[in-house]
Write an enzyme that holds these catalytic residues in place. Structure first.
Site, PDB file in Angstrom:
ATOM      1  N   ASP A 233       0.830  -1.206   0.000  1.00  0.00           N
ATOM      2  CA  ASP A 233       0.000   0.000   0.000  1.00  0.00           C
ATOM      3  C   ASP A 233       0.868   1.260   0.000  1.00  0.00           C
ATOM      4  O   ASP A 233       1.861   1.346   0.736  1.00  0.00           O
ATOM      5  CB  ASP A 233      -0.907   0.027   1.229  1.00  0.00           C
ATOM      6  CG  ASP A 233      -2.098  -0.888   1.086  1.00  0.00           C
ATOM      7  OD1 ASP A 233      -1.967  -1.925   0.402  1.00  0.00           O
ATOM      8  OD2 ASP A 233      -3.153  -0.595   1.662  1.00  0.00           O
ATOM      9  N   ASP A 263      -9.814   1.717  -8.738  1.00  0.00           N
ATOM     10  CA  ASP A 263      -9.779   0.457  -8.011  1.00  0.00           C
ATOM     11  C   ASP A 263      -9.619   0.700  -6.510  1.00  0.00           C
ATOM     12  O   ASP A 263      -8.902   1.609  -6.087  1.00  0.00           O
ATOM     13  CB  ASP A 263      -8.598  -0.378  -8.537  1.00  0.00           C
ATOM     14  CG  ASP A 263      -8.485  -1.722  -7.876  1.00  0.00           C
ATOM     15  OD1 ASP A 263      -9.384  -2.556  -8.095  1.00  0.00           O
ATOM     16  OD2 ASP A 263      -7.505  -1.950  -7.145  1.00  0.00           O
ATOM     17  N   HIS A 267     -10.161   2.158   0.118  1.00  0.00           N
ATOM     18  CA  HIS A 267      -9.061   1.637   0.935  1.00  0.00           C
ATOM     19  C   HIS A 267      -7.836   2.550   0.974  1.00  0.00           C
ATOM     20  O   HIS A 267      -6.796   2.148   1.492  1.00  0.00           O
ATOM     21  CB  HIS A 267      -8.641   0.263   0.406  1.00  0.00           C
ATOM     22  CG  HIS A 267      -9.668  -0.803   0.619  1.00  0.00           C
ATOM     23  ND1 HIS A 267     -10.091  -1.197   1.863  1.00  0.00           N
ATOM     24  CD2 HIS A 267     -10.371  -1.552  -0.271  1.00  0.00           C
ATOM     25  CE1 HIS A 267     -11.001  -2.151   1.745  1.00  0.00           C
ATOM     26  NE2 HIS A 267     -11.192  -2.387   0.463  1.00  0.00           N
ATOM     27  N   GLU A 307     -14.785   2.148  -7.339  1.00  0.00           N
ATOM     28  CA  GLU A 307     -15.143   0.873  -6.731  1.00  0.00           C
ATOM     29  C   GLU A 307     -15.207   1.061  -5.214  1.00  0.00           C
ATOM     30  O   GLU A 307     -14.182   1.098  -4.542  1.00  0.00           O
ATOM     31  CB  GLU A 307     -14.114  -0.209  -7.073  1.00  0.00           C
ATOM     32  CG  GLU A 307     -14.468  -1.564  -6.466  1.00  0.00           C
ATOM     33  CD  GLU A 307     -13.285  -2.523  -6.404  1.00  0.00           C
ATOM     34  OE1 GLU A 307     -13.524  -3.747  -6.459  1.00  0.00           O
ATOM     35  OE2 GLU A 307     -12.133  -2.055  -6.268  1.00  0.00           O
TER      36      GLU A 307
END
Length: 565
Positions: A233, A263, A267, A307
């Site tokens: 990440d 995408d 997150h 998303e």
């Protein structure tokens, strides 16, 4: 063009939702119930101008239209091979643009889509491409930057927009940034990733993506990778990372790309399951607002769809506040497939009508829903529907008559089968009955579709009433009827659990969509609604055998009818 306003807090969003649709939420933010809207006070008598409207015009003066087009999701590796190496490529897509939309509305042998979504096209060590090693280049398996620009130019000639996957939550562990970050604790790229030891974070917790342990070890340190160890990440608390990602987005828009599918959009800051909080989501939204503003400097009309894998309208709606044009509607996808499979109405119009009131308020009327049946992360439609072509046709009919931008996953239109693992739902597109021929990709076996008597374009074209032809007909009808293409939705009580009915409305037109989900003939009584007149004529009948007798319509099995006043 987007008008920028201050970010609404998630508390305010949740309160708005509860007022608009009367829902209660559990601690995870998931909608648990829906109740009718509160009764409204009596309206004043309409003016002469209002009563002199055309019979086809809706009586409501507040209609939030959703201008839309149909998108087609392409896994480049599986679609069409232009050079015989077994791997799909960008030139292959260019060769097959006429299959998607030939630019001529008079022809009937193309799908008629208005947009394509390219799954990741950047260099990557994996077959799927969601772990990027170079954000400003094209995967050499797929071709060159010049090949991409030719594809975009040819698509635009046919009225097709091209958006691409942009994967910024993480990179590949083979990316030069990460290699340097891992080796050099005092290097320029160390803080581009999340290192537990550097941030005094405990090496424990559960990944927010549900993939288990989010921490991975390399050279004596632990880095965050919430999906798997091959996808470290990025650290978006680092302003250099944020600046670089905006520069990358601008780079592709300047090359002619029309927008992005983002995408893992939720997150960016939500890395652990314990991070699911209003504060974390607010940070995510603030980042995407900043990104949106930067993209608008290059192309104010760039289409951005995120998303946000949630079934909660509150969770998705937060990102429609000056960040995304659309968020994928995962909850609706489940409902559409369930309706088609069970042959029972699931109240989708009732839910959507109320959800869209929330989305319109949050976005100041600038949102467009992103609707779909399945995508590259889910078992294919035909497999979920137990290989039943009638149920597949009804799922398509529901999808393509609803508001928003419908997304079709490549091969869905020919009934391709596919179940996980992921390679099984990303198998080569079926072009030929015998499984071989010019352009057929072979990088992966078509094991899910081997022996299938229908999942190829050749076979579908040979059938008069094929699933492929059904998709073509539905998209053509959608493109021909403004209310279907751009209208909002209003629930319409059918009085029959085997029928799904709803109105589609623009400021100038209203139509009634009626689906018989069952294998038996069904009947429905038409009733006038409010100040609007009744529906008196069949505008489109895909079955060509429906009958309207006075106020009752007779629907043949598995049929869709569009009525007009």
């Amino acid at each position: 063009m987007h008008k920028y306003r201050p970010l609404q807090s998630l508390t305010a969003v949740a309160l708005t939702l509860s007022i608009l649709i009367g829902c209660s939420s559990d601690s995870e933010g998931t909608t648990t119930s829906l109740s009718p809207l509160p009764s409204q006070s009596a309206s004043p008598a309409p003016s002469p101008a209002e009563t002199s409207k055309s019979p086809s015009e809706p009586s409501s003066s507040v209609i939030d239209e959703q201008p839309s087009t149909v998108f087609y999701e392409i896994f480049v590796r599986s679609f069409y091979d232009s050079n015989g190496d077994g791997i799909g490529d960008l030139r292959g897509i260019t060769e097959k643009l006429d299959y998607l939309n030939d630019g001529n509305s008079d022809t009937k042998n193309d799908l008629g889509v208005g947009g394509i979504w390219l799954m990741p096209i950047n260099p990557s060590p994996s077959y799927h491409g969601y772990d990027v090693t170079d954000y400003r280049a094209v995967n050499p398996d797929y071709g060159t930057l010049e090949d991409l620009q030719v594809l975009v130019e040819e698509a635009h000639k046919r009225g097709i927009k091209v958006i691409m996957d942009l994967v910024v939550n993480h990179t590949s562990k083979s990316h030069p940034w990460f290699i340097d970050s891992a080796k050099n604790k005092d290097g320029d790229f160390r803080d581009w990733y999340v290192w537990a030891e550097d941030q005094n974070r405990p090496v424990k917790g559960t990944s927010a993506s549900g993939s288990g342990d989010p921490w991975h070890s390399v050279l004596g340190s632990h880095y965050l990778g919430i999906f798997w160890d091959g996808m470290p990440d990025l650290n978006f608390d680092n302003p250099e990372v944020r600046s670089e990602m905006k520069d990358i987005g601008r780079f592709w828009l300047e090359k002619g790309i029309d927008g992005f599918r983002l995408d893992a959009a939720k997150h960016i800051y939500e890395d652990l399951s314990s991070d699911k909080s209003e504060a974390t989501t607010s940070k995510n939204v603030a980042w995407w607002q900043d990104f949106r503003k930067a993209m608008s400097e290059v192309n104010p009309e760039a289409y951005i769809v995120g998303e946000v894998w949630e079934n909660s309208a509150v969770s998705v709606g937060a990102y429609l506040n000056q960040a995304f044009d659309s968020g994928f509607n995962f909850g609706l996808a489940e409902s559409l497939l369930q309706s088609a499979k069970s042959e029972k109405d699931s109240g989708i119009a009732y839910t959507l009508e109320r959800t869209y009131k929330l989305y319109s308020k949050i976005s100041d009327g600038a949102f467009t829903d992103a609707i779909f049946l399945t995508n590259h992360d889910q078992n294919r439609v035909m497999s979920q529907l137990d290989d039943d072509p009638n149920h597949a046709k009804m799922a398509a009919a529901l999808l393509l008559t609803l508001p928003g931008n419908p997304f079709i996953y490549y091969g869905e239109e020919i009934g391709m089968l596919g179940v996980k693992p992921d390679e099984g739902i990303r198998e080569p597109m079926g072009w030929y009955a015998e499984g071989t021929g010019k352009g057929q990709t072979t990088w992966e076996n078509r094991s899910n579709n081997e022996g299938s008597d229908s999942s190829s374009v050749d076979i579908q074209n040979s059938k008069g009433a094929s699933l492929l032809q059904n998709y073509r007909d539905l998209i053509a009808v959608r493109n021909e009827v403004p209310a279907l293409q751009n209208g909002n939705i209003r629930d319409y009580a059918s009085g029959n659990s085997s029928i799904t009915a709803f109105e589609r409305l623009t400021t100038k037109e209203r139509v009634l969509v009626v689906h018989n989900l069952s294998g038996q003939e069904q009947h429905m009584k038409l009733t006038a609604k409010g100040n609007d007149g009744n529906y008196t004529a069949i505008l489109k009948d895909l079955s060509k055998s429906a009958a309207l007798n006075g106020e009752e319509i007779t629907l043949p099995p598995y049929s869709t009818v569009i009525l007009q006043p």
